[in-house]
Design an enzyme around this catalytic site. Structure first.
Site, PDB file in Angstrom:
ATOM      1  N   GLY A 133       0.806  -1.221   0.000  1.00  0.00           N
ATOM      2  CA  GLY A 133       0.000   0.000   0.000  1.00  0.00           C
ATOM      3  C   GLY A 133       0.836   1.267   0.000  1.00  0.00           C
ATOM      4  CG  ASP A 183       4.354  -0.709 -11.208  1.00  0.00           C
ATOM      5  OD1 ASP A 183       4.993   0.313 -11.489  1.00  0.00           O
ATOM      6  OD2 ASP A 183       3.190  -0.690 -10.758  1.00  0.00           O
TER       7      ASP A 183
HETATM    8  C1  GLA Z   1       1.165   2.413 -11.095  1.00  0.00           C
HETATM    9  C2  GLA Z   1       0.958   1.487 -12.293  1.00  0.00           C
HETATM   10  C3  GLA Z   1       2.039   1.731 -13.338  1.00  0.00           C
HETATM   11  C4  GLA Z   1       2.145   3.210 -13.702  1.00  0.00           C
HETATM   12  C5  GLA Z   1       2.215   4.056 -12.437  1.00  0.00           C
HETATM   13  C6  GLA Z   1       2.161   5.519 -12.745  1.00  0.00           C
HETATM   14  O1  GLA Z   1       2.354   2.110 -10.438  1.00  0.00           O
HETATM   15  O2  GLA Z   1       1.013   0.147 -11.871  1.00  0.00           O
HETATM   16  O3  GLA Z   1       1.782   0.947 -14.489  1.00  0.00           O
HETATM   17  O4  GLA Z   1       1.091   3.594 -14.521  1.00  0.00           O
HETATM   18  O5  GLA Z   1       1.174   3.757 -11.533  1.00  0.00           O
HETATM   19  O6  GLA Z   1       3.299   5.903 -13.441  1.00  0.00           O
END
Ligand code: GLA
Length: 400
Positions: A133, A183
């Protein structure tokens, strides 16, 4: 932490999760894998616009002890869970069928099968040091640990970007979070000592950019505001939809295709609620390009102002900051940080601050004091270094 300390730490954690695995499931695991959380240095809300980002992996990881099964059962347990073992059947996995943290790892098994890979069941035990979180991609770490473990357990031999796509599919279609690929790419493809130059349109062409914080007398703080962010709550999806609508109105495949020189005209042409989103995405892509150039010149400190400008854009144009992230940025800068910004999806989560070595406590104390004075829950502050992406820890690669 130096390389030897990290190795020793990894080894003892791997032994511990293998021991717990044995008590839960009987007998040793086939292996232990690790997948890290991430912070993004710059390039926020650009990935689902086919744009650029510059994340780095954190030393904090999710460890997974895993053993393949031949009967199609999928059993999952987490040291951070409620103590229960979840017992599923791979053939019965379907979007919506599983909720809670289990949807991320089970989603990866489903996504691999969906993509036509010959995968079966497994016993899986997780133990994570990635804060949840906090906008540090604990869910991507869970997914990517399963992706790399299954890749080896079932002899798939998939390249990193393909494993990241599978993990993203799990999150989008199985867990129901419409995230981009940043990510998962960070968790799988980062290397120690570097940031990952990502073009979300062609993830396979990612590049490593040396990020020698320590060599330049610098430190990177992660300030977890402890305002829990939840990308599943609809705000993220609404922003993504707004960007897609703007691209369609401009006749472009994605906002990434809008040249910076065409921005003023586009802003005139777009409805008032979409224009700031487009301005953020176009200027943010330019900030990534600028940051990569500075890092390639070896000028890490030059990242500072780029971070701070990026935060203003997220706060004023994209509107995904919140009072706590704004305060953390202002207090860090006031205490001498070279630059600071929120990182990740926003609506809470974490802030990163680039600081000179020796100033970490000063910056940390100022931020903590500012939070106390404002009546906010006190933040959690970590100093981080760019770490290795997902990998097998045990048995050590090549010894099986
Ligand atoms: C989250 C999403 C990513 C990206 C970020 C913003 O982490 O999982 O894919 O879009 O927000 O940059």
């Amino acid at each position: 932490m130096n390389h030897t300390d990290q190795q020793g730490d990894d080894d003892s954690r791997a032994d511990r999760v293998a021991g717990t695995f044995g008590r839960l499931f009987g007998g040793p695991p086939d292996g232990v894998w690790a997948a890290p959380g991430r912070v993004n240095l710059i390039g926020e809300h650009t990935d689902y616009n086919d744009g650029f980002a510059l994340p780095m992996a954190l030393p904090q990881t999710t460890l997974l002890a895993a053993r393949a099964r031949t009967d199609g059962r999928l059993r999952l347990h987490s040291a951070q869970g409620d103590g229960r073992v979840t017992d599923l059947t791979v053939a019965a996995l379907a979007p919506g069928a599983v909720t809670s943290w289990v949807s991320y790892p089970a989603g990866v098994v489903w996504a691999l099968a969906e993509a036509g890979h010959p995968v079966g069941g497994a016993d899986l035990h997780f133990d994570s040091t990635v804060p949840t979180g906090a906008g540090l991609s604990s869910s991507a770490a869970l997914e990517c640990a399963v992706a790399v473990a299954y890749d080896e357990l079932y002899g798939l031999g998939l390249p990193g970007p393909e494993l990241a796509r599978i993990a993203q599919l799990a999150e989008n279609a199985f867990a129901g979070v419409p995230c981009g690929i940043m990510d998962q790419m960070a968790s799988v493809c980062c290397t120690a000592g570097a940031a990952l130059q990502l073009d979300a349109r062609t993830p396979e062409h990612h590049r490593q950019v040396p990020f020698d914080l320590r060599g330049q007398g610098l430190r990177l703080l992660v300030i977890d505001t402890r305002v829990s962010h939840d990308l599943g709550d609809g705000a993220y999806a609404a922003l993504r939809a707004g960007c897609e609508r703007a691209a369609a109105l401009l006749g472009l495949p994605a906002l990434r295709d809008l040249p910076a020189g065409d921005l003023p005209g586009a802003l005139q042409a777009l409805p008032a609620e979409l224009a700031p989103l487009v301005r953020h995405v176009v200027t943010e892509n330019a900030r990534v390009t600028e940051a990569v150039s500075r890092l390639r010149e070896g000028d890490v400190a030059a990242l500072g102002p780029i971070l701070t400008t990026g935060h203003a854009s997220l706060r004023d144009d994209y509107r995904v900051s919140c009072p706590e992230t704004d305060l953390a940025v202002t207090a860090a800068l006031g205490a001498g940080a070279l630059g600071a910004r929120m990182t990740g999806g926003g609506f809470g989560g974490s802030v990163i601050a680039l600081v000179e070595a020796g100033r970490e406590s000063q910056v940390g104390e100022s931020v903590t004091a500012a939070f106390g004075a404002a009546g906010h829950r006190l933040p959690r502050i970590l100093s981080v270094t760019p770490a290795e992406g997902a990998r097998r820890l045990a048995p050590a690669p090549g010894t099986r």
